[in-house]
Structures are given as structure tokens and as C-alpha cells.
Design an enzyme around this catalytic site. Structure first.
Site, PDB file in Angstrom:
ATOM      1  CD  GLU A  62      -2.219   1.295   2.934  1.00 47.21           C
ATOM      2  OE1 GLU A  62      -2.627   2.453   3.406  1.00 47.21           O
ATOM      3  OE2 GLU A  62      -2.726   0.361   3.420  1.00 47.21           O
ATOM      4  NE  ARG A 112       0.968   8.206   5.769  1.00 42.04           N
ATOM      5  CZ  ARG A 112       1.410   7.378   6.410  1.00 42.04           C
ATOM      6  NH1 ARG A 112       2.461   7.177   7.063  1.00 42.04           N
ATOM      7  NH2 ARG A 112       0.396   6.260   6.874  1.00 42.04           N
ATOM      8  CE  LYS A 124      -5.563   2.625   7.641  1.00 38.77           C
ATOM      9  NZ  LYS A 124      -4.612   3.192   6.646  1.00 38.77           N
TER      10      LYS A 124
END
Length: 185
Positions: free
Chosen positions: A32, A36, A120
Site C-alpha cells: 500500500e 503522503r 480499515k
């Protein structure tokens, strides 16, 4: 879905090979890659091209624009820290799995309304960990969770033993894989 989803932060494109090779050498074939950093979309495209045997997704996707950029780069799944209806709709239309961060009954109900049954659970340690997952599973037996944040080697087996845990997410997988690779050189 693999049981381990490493959260990968790529600060420079040149790090991609080292990190993905380390993960593969550790038997992990999923990554994943988070949004960012400025090179996230480029790293996803590179990973998809050079590591076709891995499942490459985009993480920390917080907007429709980021989701579209991730899908254009070839992301095979999308993960968000929270739930975005816009991202959910884009993923549904593209037939791409979307794992939004959901920690409250209201968020889980909203995910279910969008057709999402795997979410999640982030940050897992702050929102009650395994006890919270077990409590939430009672009214939502159809939901599977990907706990991330505060899951590590000290508690991973407890999480994996719970049948409502679809996978474990975490950056510690990357750290471990890199340390192991460096130790073997």
C-alpha cells in the site's frame, strides 16, 4: 487478499526497488504505497510496471483527485484513513476495492450503504484494538476489518486469530523486511 498489507512510504522513487524487493524476499506480495509524498503516483506506476506479481495499492487517499491519480497510475486497491463517499463512488465505478477507515458504528453503516464490507480500522490501538473489533462485529457480522496502527509483533497473532480480521496493515512490515535484507547482505 493477502493477510499482510505493508504501509509503504516512498520519499524518493529510487527507494521503490529496495523496499518492494525486501517485501517480496519476506514473502509479502502486497504494498500500500501512501499518498503522503510527492512521488506517490509515480512510485505506484513504477511498482505496477516492474512488480506485476505484486498487488500494488494506494494508501492515505483522502480525495477524489488522489484516487483518480492512483487509478491512472495502476493502483489495484485504494485505502483511506477515513471514509470518502467520492472515493467510494470512483472505486465502485472502476471496480476497484476500496478500504476506508471506519471505527464507529455510524461510519461502518455508511460504508455498508456504499456496498463496502471490508474496512480499515485505524488507528486500531487508539480506538480500542481487538476488544473494539469484537464489539463492533456483533451488530455487523458481515464486516471484515483491516486493523492498522498499533498492530505489531506483540499482538499480531491475537488479531489474526479473530475471524473478522481480513488482513493486518502496518509500516512495521517494511521496517522488518528492510532490516532482514540488510542483515543478510
Amino acid at each position: 487478499m493477502e493477510k499482510f498489507i505493508p504501509v509503504v512510504v516512498i520519499k524518493e522513487l529510487s527507494e521503490t526497488d529496495k523496499i518492494l524487493t525486501a517485501l517480496k524476499n519476506n514473502g509479502i506480495h502486497t504494498a500500500e504505497i501512501t499518498f503522503r509524498t510527492a512521488c506517490a503516483a509515480e512510485a505506484i506506476a513504477y511498482a505496477c510496471k516492474h512488480y506485476p506479481d505484486m498487488s500494488i495499492g494506494a494508501g492515505t487517499v483522502v480525495s477524489a483527485d488522489q484516487c483518480n491519480a492512483a487509478l491512472e497510475a495502476g493502483a489495484q486497491f485504494i485505502v483511506s484513513p477515513g471514509l470518502s463517499v467520492a472515493v467510494a463512488n470512483i472505486c465502485r465505478d472502476a471496480n476497484i476495492p476500496y478500504y476506508p477507515g471506519c471505527v464507529t458504528p455510524t461510519e461502518i453503516m455508511q460504508a455498508l450503504d456504499l456496498g463496502i464490507t471490508t474496512v480499515k480500522f485505524f488507528p486500531a490501538n487508539i480506538y480500542g484494538g481487538l476488544k473494539a473489533l469484537k464489539a463492533l462485529s456483533a451488530p455487523f457480522p458481515q464486516v471484515k476489518f483491516i486493523p492498522t496502527g498499533g498492530v505489531d509483533r506483540s499482538n499480531i497473532d491475537e488479531f489474526l486469530a479473530f475471524d473478522k480480521v481480513a488482513a493486518i496493515g502496518g509500516s512495521f512490515f517494511v521496517k522488518e523486511a528492510l532490516e532482514k535484507m540488510e542483515a543478510n547482505q
